[in-house]
Scaffold this motif. Structure first.
Motif, PDB file in Angstrom:
ATOM      1  N   PHE A 664       0.817  -1.218   0.000  1.00 16.72           N
ATOM      2  CA  PHE A 664       0.000   0.000   0.000  1.00 16.72           C
ATOM      3  C   PHE A 664       0.854   1.273   0.000  1.00 16.72           C
ATOM      4  O   PHE A 664       0.323   2.359  -0.170  1.00 16.72           O
ATOM      5  CB  PHE A 664      -0.943   0.001   1.201  1.00 16.72           C
ATOM      6  CG  PHE A 664      -2.038  -1.025   1.098  1.00 16.72           C
ATOM      7  CD1 PHE A 664      -3.269  -0.694   0.576  1.00 16.72           C
ATOM      8  CD2 PHE A 664      -1.822  -2.332   1.499  1.00 16.72           C
ATOM      9  CE1 PHE A 664      -4.281  -1.631   0.460  1.00 16.72           C
ATOM     10  CE2 PHE A 664      -2.826  -3.285   1.392  1.00 16.72           C
ATOM     11  CZ  PHE A 664      -4.052  -2.932   0.873  1.00 16.72           C
ATOM     12  N   ILE A 665       2.179   1.126   0.206  1.00 17.49           N
ATOM     13  CA  ILE A 665       3.050   2.303   0.173  1.00 17.49           C
ATOM     14  C   ILE A 665       3.073   2.906  -1.226  1.00 17.49           C
ATOM     15  O   ILE A 665       3.284   4.105  -1.401  1.00 17.49           O
ATOM     16  CB  ILE A 665       4.477   1.932   0.629  1.00 17.49           C
ATOM     17  CG1 ILE A 665       4.447   1.442   2.085  1.00 17.49           C
ATOM     18  CG2 ILE A 665       5.427   3.119   0.502  1.00 17.49           C
ATOM     19  CD1 ILE A 665       5.789   0.951   2.592  1.00 17.49           C
ATOM     20  N   GLY A 666       2.828   2.091  -2.237  1.00 16.90           N
ATOM     21  CA  GLY A 666       2.849   2.579  -3.614  1.00 16.90           C
ATOM     22  C   GLY A 666       1.622   3.372  -4.011  1.00 16.90           C
ATOM     23  O   GLY A 666       1.555   3.882  -5.130  1.00 16.90           O
ATOM     24  N   SER A 667       0.641   3.502  -3.117  1.00 19.16           N
ATOM     25  CA  SER A 667      -0.581   4.238  -3.442  1.00 19.16           C
ATOM     26  C   SER A 667      -0.285   5.722  -3.643  1.00 19.16           C
ATOM     27  O   SER A 667       0.619   6.295  -3.036  1.00 19.16           O
ATOM     28  CB  SER A 667      -1.605   4.068  -2.315  1.00 19.16           C
ATOM     29  OG  SER A 667      -2.715   4.913  -2.519  1.00 19.16           O
ATOM     30  N   SER A 668      -1.069   6.361  -4.497  1.00 19.26           N
ATOM     31  CA  SER A 668      -0.911   7.801  -4.719  1.00 19.26           C
ATOM     32  C   SER A 668      -1.519   8.618  -3.590  1.00 19.26           C
ATOM     33  O   SER A 668      -1.233   9.806  -3.446  1.00 19.26           O
ATOM     34  CB  SER A 668      -1.567   8.196  -6.048  1.00 19.26           C
ATOM     35  OG  SER A 668      -2.956   7.887  -6.015  1.00 19.26           O
ATOM     36  N   GLU A 669      -2.384   7.997  -2.784  1.00 20.69           N
ATOM     37  CA  GLU A 669      -3.030   8.686  -1.671  1.00 20.69           C
ATOM     38  C   GLU A 669      -2.101   8.723  -0.468  1.00 20.69           C
ATOM     39  O   GLU A 669      -1.620   7.686  -0.008  1.00 20.69           O
ATOM     40  CB  GLU A 669      -4.336   7.983  -1.292  1.00 20.69           C
ATOM     41  CG  GLU A 669      -5.446   8.145  -2.309  1.00 20.69           C
ATOM     42  CD  GLU A 669      -6.007   9.547  -2.312  1.00 20.69           C
ATOM     43  OE1 GLU A 669      -5.973  10.205  -1.264  1.00 20.69           O
ATOM     44  OE2 GLU A 669      -6.484   9.983  -3.379  1.00 20.69           O
ATOM     45  N   GLN A 670      -1.867   9.913   0.059  1.00 20.55           N
ATOM     46  CA  GLN A 670      -0.957  10.072   1.195  1.00 20.55           C
ATOM     47  C   GLN A 670      -1.421   9.271   2.411  1.00 20.55           C
ATOM     48  O   GLN A 670      -0.614   8.654   3.107  1.00 20.55           O
ATOM     49  CB  GLN A 670      -0.856  11.557   1.567  1.00 20.55           C
ATOM     50  CG  GLN A 670       0.100  11.865   2.710  1.00 20.55           C
ATOM     51  CD  GLN A 670       1.510  12.117   2.230  1.00 20.55           C
ATOM     52  OE1 GLN A 670       1.906  11.596   1.194  1.00 20.55           O
ATOM     53  NE2 GLN A 670       2.273  12.892   2.967  1.00 20.55           N
TER      54      GLN A 670
END
Length: 746
Positions: A664-670
């Motif tokens: 989930f670190i690769g998500s664009s959402e901070q």
């Protein structure tokens, strides 16, 4: 308990067709229910008991046309270099765009032209149009968002720079690819751990079945129970992680029982009776942590916790029933490839068997590490505590808040709109405060509203105060206040408190009551509510789990050590989150483009999720040590035995958990990125520093005292027999009975 689970495991093994059919039927039923269920409107977000929510409720009652808690968008226009937005052509294009936005969706309540509301910058280069919706951002459909984006795309063709901010474009991030990454890493780890594709596939298959049933059930009940999309996201994340872990421990113990020469049915029964007992209590700690989120009294968070807890219960039931059933189908193919061929290490397997026949336990990395810790417990303890303490230092500078558009990646239209408004008007325009005046008790409502406006305008950090807007009955006023600071700044938070502090004076002077609301104020109230609930939640969860672990380990010091170790790992993980997301250390490595306050939900969320998972590792690792100690081994040797049997499996479980969360670190959402990083680093600290280093070091120093329990408490506690002592007694009775029945040979 061990005896009951032993019988359950053997029954599931013998009646494998029936058990498998039941779970397939449940999966089908849940799937059909999800497919036929009406499409649920997204769950509304409310924070009972906060001032911001009270203001929303008042406006909903007296001025529903204001759509105070509806979604909002801000369409920002910037003229080309050398031009102004007030130029004839640009003005016409802006007016046309605003009209198109209003006509683009039935959910648009109003779309105000910047020229009517005078939201044009002093230099004339920038203007913004405010758009309000009838429903919250969570209830907007993709069609509503697409209509807004297509309209602004057309406006760009005229040469204007057009960007859109606000929460109207806020949608749940897609997480499908991250889940696939987590499952792929889990598959690789399982194959390496077991050396068998069949053994590696069982935990994956059963975890996916459990998640499928859990998420499908949530989808089927979403409309009836008002469950949002975030509910199934957490359930999927937790269910996938624990589902793989619980199955992993059962399969690993089954292979160990086979290695000791037991037949397959007996091995399945003993695996469920021993490792299954640990699974039950580990699952209980996770359920306690998730259900305990109800203490916060945020309905959405409570529903998320209960739904995820339900998925964990399904994972436990699958581990206890479906796993032994599938082991019945798998036969001896769950053994490592090296046991059957030279290709995957037949020599090593043969060497291990020869060592076992010679009476020497097979040496592995877990054994060697445990012996090192037992020899050097003080050194290991000091290094571990100092390391975690150093990682926890940034927590002293922790700033909590909820990220706004300023925390979005610079490539997004929300971030570009945020920057354009900051440059053209000032950062405070990105988060205006809404002050609601209840004028029912005022003798002169209009004069009271004017007094409120004048009082607020004199406060520090106030940039502008708009004239009050009244509802039809003239008993409620809405006043927009623009701070000088950015929405997530501490100065803005201080301003909200300052306005609220003036409420008593305003009421005594004019009889009017004021409340501060709006997105910025709501974020501040959410943060405060979560902060206030953290200690009660921590006390409840840790207290209940402490009592549960006393029953499991029949010890006072072991559960106490488990709880203290967990606090160390959570503090260290929060310190790492502060260093990366608030200070920007290694930020580029994790894709952090904008530092800022840590999401206010992060501490309580990490406490809940990580505590449950941390207790998993504690139960699985230490129950094997206690089992060896109860069966007569010395304390130091019991630690080594526990590591020999459990370290490899616990390490694999932790790596799988880290992989699932790290995806989930690769998500664009901070926010999603922060949650993924925080949970992954917390599991790393807890599994590999606390459970693998500090736990054996403390147990080695305590010796027999680690297992001390007052006699009166020992008599009062129920005997759950996690170690499987009852199984040994029952087996001996069965063997004696079989010997008596054996006919004499003549």
């Amino acid at each position: 308990m061990a005896t009951f689970l032993y019988k359950l495991g053997k029954l599931a093994f013998r009646r494998r067709h029936f058990v498998a059919l039941i779970w397939v039927a449940l999966l089908t039923l849940a799937g059909v229910g999800a497919a036929s269920a009406p499409t649920a409107a997204s769950s509304s977000f409310s924070i009972p008991g906060t001032e911001a929510q009270k203001a929303f409720d008042l406006l909903e009652k007296r001025a529903p046309e204001a759509s105070a808690d509806g979604a909002s968008a801000r369409v920002v226009f910037k003229a080309p270099d050398g031009e102004k937005v007030t130029d004839k052509a640009n003005k016409a294009e802006i007016e046309k765009t605003v009209a198109a936005v209003k006509a683009g969706s039935d959910q648009v309540a109003r779309a105000d032209s910047p020229f009517a509301t005078k939201t044009v910058s002093k230099d004339g280069s920038t203007a913004y149009a405010s758009v309000s919706y009838k429903v919250t951002s969570m209830e907007l459909t993709d069609d509503d968002r697409d209509a807004l984006e297509k309209t602004t795309d057309k406006a760009r063709e005229s040469g204007l720079t057009v960007e859109v901010g606000g929460d109207a474009l806020q949608a749940m991030p897609e997480t499908g690819s991250t889940e696939i990454i987590g499952i792929a890493v889990a598959a690789v780890v399982l194959v390496i751990t077991f050396g068998s594709l069949i053994a590696a596939g069982l935990p994956l298959i059963t975890a996916l079945i459990g998640v499928g049933i859990g998420v499908s059930s949530i989808t089927a009940l979403a409309d009836a129970l008002d469950l949002g999309t975030t509910t199934s996201t957490l359930a999927m994340m937790i269910g996938l992680a624990v589902g793989i872990d619980y199955a992993l421990f059962i399969v690993s113990r089954y292979r160990g029982e086979l290695a000791e020469g037991r037949d397959r049915e007996e091995a399945a029964g003993r695996a469920v009776g021993t490792a299954g007992s640990a699974v039950v209590f580990a699952g209980l700690t996770v359920v306690i942590a998730l259900v305990g989120l109800a203490v916060v009294n945020i309905p959405m968070l409570t529903k998320m916790g209960f739904a995820a807890a339900g998925t964990v219960v399904i994972a436990v039931l699958i581990a206890l029933t479906l796993i032994p059933a599938l082991l019945g189908y798998a036969g001896r193919r769950v053994l490592p490839a090296g046991e059957k061929s030279k290709l995957f290490g037949g020599g090593k397997a043969r060497k291990g068997r020869e060592s076992a026949e010679a009476g020497e336990p097979k040496q592995n990395m877990g054994t060697r590490w445990a012996r090192f810790v037992v020899r050097r417990p003080i050194a290991v303890l000091l290094v571990g505590i100092v390391g975690l303490g150093a990682a926890a230092i940034p927590v002293s500078k922790l700033e909590l808040g909820l990220p706004d558009d300023g925390a979005q990646p610079t490539s997004t239209t929300q971030r570009k709109a945020y920057d354009l408004v900051s440059e053209g008007f000032g950062p405070g325009f990105n988060g205006p405060l809404m002050v609601v005046g209840d004028l029912e008790g005022a003798d002169d409502p209009k004069a009271a509203a004017g007094e409120i406006t004048r009082t607020i305008s004199k406060l520090d950090d106030v940039l502008t105060v708009a004239p009050p807007m009244f509802n039809k009955e003239k008993n409620t006023a809405i006043i927009s206040v623009v701070p000088s600071s950015k929405p997530s700044g501490l100065e803005t938070e201080d301003l909200v408190h300052s306005i609220r502090d003036t409420g008593a004076q305003i009421k005594s002077d004019s009889g009017a009551e004021i409340m501060v609301t709006g997105t910025t104020a709501m974020n501040i109230d959410v943060s405060q509510k979560l902060n206030d609930a953290l200690l009660p939640y921590l006390a409840l969860v840790v207290g209940l789990a402490f009592l549960l672990l006393i029953v499991v380990f029949r010890s006072i010091l072991v559960p106490l050590k488990a709880a203290l170790g967990f606090l160390l790992s959570v503090l260290a993980a929060l310190g790492a989150v502060v260093a990366v997301f608030q200070w920007g250390w290694l930020g580029s490595l994790f894709g952090v483009e904008q530092t800022g306050p840590i999401m206010s939900m992060m501490p309580i969320f990490m406490v809940g999720v990580v505590f449950g998972l941390a207790m998993d590792y504690e139960v699985f690792l230490v129950t094997r040590m206690r089992e060896a100690y109860v069966h007569g081994e010395r304390p130091g040797q019991a630690i080594v035995t526990g590591f020999r049997h459990g370290a490899r499996v616990v390490s694999a479980a932790a790596v799988i958990m880290i992989a699932v969360f790290a995806g989930f670190i690769g998500s664009s959402e901070q926010m999603v990125k922060m949650i993924g990083f925080g949970l992954a680093i917390a599991v790393f600290f807890d599994a590999f520093v606390v459970r693998m280093a500090l736990v054996p070091a403390v147990l080695a120093l305590l010796g027999k005292k680690a297992w001390w329990l007052p006699k009166w408490l020992d008599r009062a506690l129920p005997n759950v027999d996690v170690e499987g002592e009852g199984l040994r007694t029952a087996a001996e009775r069965d063997a004696d009975a079989a010997a008596d029945r054996e006919p004499a040979r003549v």
